[in-house]
Scaffold this motif. Structure first.
Motif, PDB file in Angstrom:
ATOM      1  N   MET A   1       0.615  -1.255  -0.117  1.00 23.25           N
ATOM      2  CA  MET A   1      -0.100   0.094   0.003  1.00 23.25           C
ATOM      3  C   MET A   1       0.834   1.307  -0.030  1.00 23.25           C
ATOM      4  O   MET A   1       1.829   1.470   0.951  1.00 23.25           O
ATOM      5  CB  MET A   1      -0.934   0.020   1.199  1.00 23.25           C
ATOM      6  CG  MET A   1      -1.806   1.228   1.440  1.00 23.25           C
ATOM      7  SD  MET A   1      -2.723   1.126   3.025  1.00 23.25           S
ATOM      8  CE  MET A   1      -1.716   1.797   4.193  1.00 23.25           C
ATOM      9  N   ALA A   2       0.773   2.104  -1.039  1.00 21.96           N
ATOM     10  CA  ALA A   2       1.627   3.506  -1.160  1.00 21.96           C
ATOM     11  C   ALA A   2       0.691   4.374  -0.507  1.00 21.96           C
ATOM     12  O   ALA A   2      -0.557   4.254  -0.652  1.00 21.96           O
ATOM     13  CB  ALA A   2       1.977   3.612  -2.635  1.00 21.96           C
ATOM     14  N   THR A   3       1.306   5.312   0.300  1.00 20.25           N
ATOM     15  CA  THR A   3       0.705   6.341   0.827  1.00 20.25           C
ATOM     16  C   THR A   3       1.369   7.706   0.227  1.00 20.25           C
ATOM     17  O   THR A   3       2.536   7.548  -0.288  1.00 20.25           O
ATOM     18  CB  THR A   3       0.544   6.630   2.360  1.00 20.25           C
ATOM     19  OG1 THR A   3       2.061   6.415   2.702  1.00 20.25           O
ATOM     20  CG2 THR A   3       0.057   5.297   2.902  1.00 20.25           C
ATOM     21  N   LEU A   4       0.594   8.936   0.533  1.00 18.47           N
ATOM     22  CA  LEU A   4       1.099  10.031  -0.066  1.00 18.47           C
ATOM     23  C   LEU A   4       2.591  10.639   0.503  1.00 18.47           C
ATOM     24  O   LEU A   4       3.162  11.137  -0.237  1.00 18.47           O
ATOM     25  CB  LEU A   4       0.133  11.156   0.356  1.00 18.47           C
ATOM     26  CG  LEU A   4       0.150  12.448  -0.418  1.00 18.47           C
ATOM     27  CD1 LEU A   4       0.364  12.493  -1.929  1.00 18.47           C
ATOM     28  CD2 LEU A   4      -0.905  13.503  -0.164  1.00 18.47           C
ATOM     29  N   LYS A   5       2.828  10.007   1.677  1.00 14.92           N
ATOM     30  CA  LYS A   5       4.240  10.563   2.348  1.00 14.92           C
ATOM     31  C   LYS A   5       5.072   9.852   1.508  1.00 14.92           C
ATOM     32  O   LYS A   5       6.329  10.245   1.689  1.00 14.92           O
ATOM     33  CB  LYS A   5       3.993  10.287   3.740  1.00 14.92           C
ATOM     34  CG  LYS A   5       4.301   8.749   4.226  1.00 14.92           C
ATOM     35  CD  LYS A   5       4.295   8.749   5.580  1.00 14.92           C
ATOM     36  CE  LYS A   5       4.375   7.143   6.068  1.00 14.92           C
ATOM     37  NZ  LYS A   5       4.270   6.803   7.526  1.00 14.92           N
ATOM     38  N   ASP A   6       4.825   8.752   0.642  1.00 12.40           N
ATOM     39  CA  ASP A   6       5.935   7.797   0.186  1.00 12.40           C
ATOM     40  C   ASP A   6       6.208   8.384  -1.260  1.00 12.40           C
ATOM     41  O   ASP A   6       6.968   7.664  -1.887  1.00 12.40           O
ATOM     42  CB  ASP A   6       5.536   6.460   0.100  1.00 12.40           C
ATOM     43  CG  ASP A   6       5.269   5.958   1.412  1.00 12.40           C
ATOM     44  OD1 ASP A   6       6.120   6.356   2.323  1.00 12.40           O
ATOM     45  OD2 ASP A   6       4.309   4.883   1.792  1.00 12.40           O
ATOM     46  N   VAL A   7       5.362   9.365  -1.824  1.00 12.68           N
ATOM     47  CA  VAL A   7       5.445   9.474  -3.101  1.00 12.68           C
ATOM     48  C   VAL A   7       6.682  10.448  -3.415  1.00 12.68           C
ATOM     49  O   VAL A   7       6.903  11.632  -2.630  1.00 12.68           O
ATOM     50  CB  VAL A   7       4.181  10.300  -3.629  1.00 12.68           C
ATOM     51  CG1 VAL A   7       4.199  10.956  -5.058  1.00 12.68           C
ATOM     52  CG2 VAL A   7       3.018   9.326  -3.471  1.00 12.68           C
ATOM     53  N   ASP A   8       7.513  10.443  -4.539  1.00 16.55           N
ATOM     54  CA  ASP A   8       8.408  11.139  -5.002  1.00 16.55           C
ATOM     55  C   ASP A   8       8.136  12.623  -5.347  1.00 16.55           C
ATOM     56  O   ASP A   8       6.782  12.773  -5.803  1.00 16.55           O
ATOM     57  CB  ASP A   8       9.427  10.700  -6.037  1.00 16.55           C
ATOM     58  CG  ASP A   8      10.120   9.177  -5.586  1.00 16.55           C
ATOM     59  OD1 ASP A   8      10.263   9.106  -4.455  1.00 16.55           O
ATOM     60  OD2 ASP A   8      10.222   8.514  -6.362  1.00 16.55           O
ATOM     61  N   VAL A   9       9.059  13.519  -5.111  1.00 18.75           N
ATOM     62  CA  VAL A   9       8.532  15.097  -5.363  1.00 18.75           C
ATOM     63  C   VAL A   9       8.456  15.109  -7.107  1.00 18.75           C
ATOM     64  O   VAL A   9       9.358  14.466  -7.767  1.00 18.75           O
ATOM     65  CB  VAL A   9       9.798  15.957  -5.133  1.00 18.75           C
ATOM     66  CG1 VAL A   9       9.685  17.397  -5.632  1.00 18.75           C
ATOM     67  CG2 VAL A   9       9.842  16.056  -3.713  1.00 18.75           C
ATOM     68  N   GLY A  10       7.520  15.773  -7.551  1.00 16.46           N
ATOM     69  CA  GLY A  10       7.190  15.864  -9.055  1.00 16.46           C
ATOM     70  C   GLY A  10       6.254  14.960  -9.605  1.00 16.46           C
ATOM     71  O   GLY A  10       5.916  14.760 -10.643  1.00 16.46           O
ATOM     72  N   SER A  11       5.953  13.796  -8.744  1.00 17.26           N
ATOM     73  CA  SER A  11       4.947  12.789  -9.260  1.00 17.26           C
ATOM     74  C   SER A  11       3.517  13.188  -9.025  1.00 17.26           C
ATOM     75  O   SER A  11       3.187  14.004  -8.288  1.00 17.26           O
ATOM     76  CB  SER A  11       5.021  11.535  -8.392  1.00 17.26           C
ATOM     77  OG  SER A  11       6.551  10.904  -8.450  1.00 17.26           O
ATOM     78  N   THR A  12       2.599  12.668  -9.833  1.00 16.17           N
ATOM     79  CA  THR A  12       1.222  12.761  -9.879  1.00 16.17           C
ATOM     80  C   THR A  12       0.609  11.680  -9.668  1.00 16.17           C
ATOM     81  O   THR A  12       1.072  10.419 -10.320  1.00 16.17           O
ATOM     82  CB  THR A  12       0.665  13.370 -11.388  1.00 16.17           C
ATOM     83  OG1 THR A  12       1.460  14.567 -11.445  1.00 16.17           O
ATOM     84  CG2 THR A  12      -0.746  13.451 -11.232  1.00 16.17           C
TER      85      THR A  12
END
Length: 73
Positions: A1-12
């Protein structure tokens, strides 16, 4: 499960589900974070907290703790 805190900068990403209950979940949803909504991660503070995102054409800063409740895909 991926959460918003794990997303890389610049990703949508898109919101899949919001975890949590009661007033915390309501506060997150009141900020415009709802299922299916697209989010762009703009920047992360030097110490990792807060995270700046763009949602519904406005910029929003979220604490890492709150971002962890937003499941994304």
């Amino acid at each position: 499960m991926a959460t918003l805190k794990d997303v890389d900068v610049g990703s949508t990403v898109r919101i899949k589900k919001i975890h949590g209950a009661g007033p915390i979940k309501k506060r997150i949803m009141d900020m415009g974070l709802t299922k299916g909504q697209a989010i762009v991660v703009r920047k992360v503070a030097p110490l990792g907290d807060p995270i700046e995102i763009t949602v519904r054409n406005y910029e929003l800063s979220l604490r890492k703790e709150d971002a962890g409740m937003v499941e994304v895909e």
